[in-house]
Design a protein around this motif. Structure first.
Motif, mmCIF file in Angstrom:
data_model
loop_
_atom_site.group_PDB
_atom_site.id
_atom_site.type_symbol
_atom_site.label_atom_id
_atom_site.label_comp_id
_atom_site.label_asym_id
_atom_site.label_seq_id
_atom_site.Cartn_x
_atom_site.Cartn_y
_atom_site.Cartn_z
ATOM 1 N N THR A 44 70.845 76.442 5.646
ATOM 2 C CA THR A 44 72.235 76.153 5.621
ATOM 3 C C THR A 44 72.835 77.115 6.553
ATOM 4 N N PRO A 61 83.649 76.371 6.687
ATOM 5 C CA PRO A 61 82.640 75.178 6.882
ATOM 6 C C PRO A 61 81.366 75.596 6.424
ATOM 7 N N THR A 63 77.257 74.231 6.754
ATOM 8 C CA THR A 63 76.287 73.059 6.956
ATOM 9 C C THR A 63 75.144 73.045 6.440
ATOM 10 N N ASN A 104 77.835 68.150 6.658
ATOM 11 C CA ASN A 104 78.984 69.170 6.692
ATOM 12 C C ASN A 104 79.979 69.123 5.564
ATOM 13 N N THR A 106 83.529 71.166 4.171
ATOM 14 C CA THR A 106 84.324 72.175 4.328
ATOM 15 C C THR A 106 85.032 72.643 2.991
#
Length: 141
Positions: A44, A61, A63, A104, A106
């Motif tokens: 991550t 954010p 990932t 992704n 958020t």
């Protein structure tokens, strides 16, 4: 004679307890895992077991990259963010269907002045026992 009688009595009582005791759920060998998938491996951004630098924004954010063991049928991802001090949850996301390695998310609505702890869980759709979980933290100014 007393010692012999005591030894026989002790042996009898011991055997009685052994025969009557619960074997602790020993029902034989553990069956093999029905899943033959490769174990999930995930990275991550920010990295697991780290604290990201302080953020000014209420959004953050994340990932999520499934680097190994990506299931043919896909996976589910669950992202939960909580206030680290109070454990009050302020965000949760479950992207519909994960069919690619990089995803992704958020995080929104981060309260000001807290440290947030984020738990990411990735689970195979075909095999719920093939699961990966990790956490990281970030700070909102």
């Amino acid at each position: 004679m007393k010692k012999l009688l005591a030894a026989v009595l002790l042996a009898f009582v011991s055997l009685t307890f052994i025969q009557c005791s619960d074997k602790g759920g020993d029902d034989g060998p553990t069956p093999p895992d029905p899943c033959s998938e490769t174990k999930l491996a995930v990275t991550t951004i920010p990295a697991i077991n780290t604290t990201a630098p302080a953020q000014v924004d209420a959004t953050f954010p994340v990932t999520i990259n499934i680097t190994a063991g990506f299931p043919a049928a896909g996976a589910t991802i669950n992202v939960v963010a909580k206030n680290d001090a109070t454990n009050a949850q302020f965000f949760e996301a479950n992207p519909a269907s994960v069919t690619a390695g990089v995803n992704n998310v958020t995080i929104t609505g981060t309260p000001a002045g807290i440290t947030a702890v984020v738990q990411v869980t990735v689970t195979s759709k075909n095999c719920p026992t093939n699961k990966w979980t990790g956490t990281f933290r970030y700070i909102r100014k």
